[in-house]
Design a protein around this motif. Structure first.
Motif, PDB file in Angstrom:
ATOM      1  N   THR A  94     -24.946  40.954  -5.744  1.00 48.77           N
ATOM      2  CA  THR A  94     -25.042  39.518  -5.988  1.00 48.77           C
ATOM      3  C   THR A  94     -26.499  39.059  -5.909  1.00 48.77           C
ATOM      4  N   SER A  99     -29.861  36.931  -5.242  1.00 50.57           N
ATOM      5  CA  SER A  99     -30.294  35.899  -4.307  1.00 50.57           C
ATOM      6  C   SER A  99     -30.996  34.797  -5.090  1.00 50.57           C
ATOM      7  N   GLY A 100     -31.283  33.685  -4.413  1.00 47.79           N
ATOM      8  CA  GLY A 100     -32.045  32.618  -5.053  1.00 47.79           C
ATOM      9  C   GLY A 100     -33.403  33.109  -5.504  1.00 47.79           C
ATOM     10  N   ALA A 101     -34.029  33.973  -4.685  1.00 47.94           N
ATOM     11  CA  ALA A 101     -35.346  34.524  -5.030  1.00 47.94           C
ATOM     12  C   ALA A 101     -35.250  35.417  -6.269  1.00 47.94           C
ATOM     13  N   ASP A 102     -34.146  36.178  -6.381  1.00 54.84           N
ATOM     14  CA  ASP A 102     -33.954  37.026  -7.562  1.00 54.84           C
ATOM     15  C   ASP A 102     -33.887  36.173  -8.824  1.00 54.84           C
ATOM     16  N   ILE A 103     -33.166  35.072  -8.740  1.00 47.38           N
ATOM     17  CA  ILE A 103     -32.995  34.192  -9.903  1.00 47.38           C
ATOM     18  C   ILE A 103     -34.312  33.524 -10.268  1.00 47.38           C
ATOM     19  N   ASP A 104     -35.038  33.044  -9.262  1.00 47.82           N
ATOM     20  CA  ASP A 104     -36.330  32.392  -9.514  1.00 47.82           C
ATOM     21  C   ASP A 104     -37.319  33.364 -10.155  1.00 47.82           C
ATOM     22  N   ASN A 124     -36.455  34.017 -13.774  1.00 56.08           N
ATOM     23  CA  ASN A 124     -36.822  32.879 -14.622  1.00 56.08           C
ATOM     24  C   ASN A 124     -38.332  32.850 -14.895  1.00 56.08           C
ATOM     25  N   TYR A 149     -26.838  34.246 -16.207  1.00 58.03           N
ATOM     26  CA  TYR A 149     -28.110  33.830 -15.600  1.00 58.03           C
ATOM     27  C   TYR A 149     -29.247  33.838 -16.617  1.00 58.03           C
TER      28      TYR A 149
END
Length: 251
Positions: free
Chosen positions: A208, A210-215, A218, A250
């Protein structure tokens, strides 16, 4: 009195003198010799598939430990790490925490790990990614699924989506790896790549994001867009499953 008379059992660790390496059966108890011959014959006749993990480990340990019964060590390694894959992927330091594991054992295990990674890599390099997607996932799992710390890799593709480079961009801790979006994009230009796939592992086993992975994804996507590069996907590799940013929406 000779050295061997003073020390009747000097080879308790895996390191062995050159004479024994050259002639591994020298001084070997007959029951150990017979067991090794039977195990090797079973492997040659039936292959590795029907063999449990501890027997496959024994076959590896035979080379590193010429005279000793290695079954207890094979069992100890599996008790600590869980399965064959996790044993050969474990760090040198953690392996040496096991009583009886020294440089020779670590070397044999790491040779097998390197061979497995090279075989998996050969199935994807210079291949069209879309048509070899399953092989690509197998390669990612082989190289990253059992790592104890995070690693971030970038797979660079040419205009035909053929994989031209696979490079580690950074290694980190159990839950973080530093990534620099500009460096990732800059390297793509140096390689004359047109697209890329990001890959990193989660040592926890849960893919899953993390927020850091998504940022971070991007940011890399924005850098790619500015340079006319395509970011096909970001794969997070867990212990037994992976997550695709593209498939999960994502990207």
């Amino acid at each position: 009195m000779s050295h061997f008379a003073e020390h009747p059992s000097p080879y308790l660790l895996d390191e062995a003198p050159e004479a024994l390496v050259a002639s591994p059966n020298a001084g070997q108890p007959s029951y150990i010799k017979d067991h090794r011959q039977r195990l090797r014959s079973r492997f040659r006749q039936g292959g590795a598939e029907p063999m449990p993990d501890y027997e496959l480990l024994e076959l590896l340990l035979f080379r590193a430990i010429p005279r000793r019964d290695v079954k207890p060590l094979a069992r100890a390694l599996l008790d600590r790490f869980g399965d064959f894959n996790r044993v050969i992927s474990a760090s040198d330091t953690r392996l040496k925490d096991i009583d009886g594991v020294g440089e020779a054992v670590v070397t044999e295990l790491k040779i097998v790990e390197a061979a497995a990674q090279r075989l998996a890599r050969a199935k994807v390099m210079q291949r069209h990614v879309v048509s070899s997607w399953d092989a690509l996932l197998d390669y990612c799992h082989t190289t990253m699924a059992h790592r104890e710390t995070e690693e971030f890799r970038v797979l660079y593709l040419d205009r035909k989506n053929v994989l031209i480079a696979d490079e580690a961009q950074g290694k980190g801790t159990v839950d973080h790896v530093p990534v620099y979006p500009r460096e990732v994009a800059k390297r793509a230009l140096e390689l004359n790549a047109s697209a890329m796939i990001l890959v990193h592992n989660h040592p926890s086993g849960d893919p899953t994001p993390s927020g850091a992975d998504i940022d971070m994804t991007n940011q890399i996507a924005a850098a790619c867009g500015a340079l006319g590069l395509t970011l096909h996907d970001h794969l997070i590799i867990g212990k037994s499953a992976e997550l695709s940013f593209r498939a999960e929406g994502y990207l």
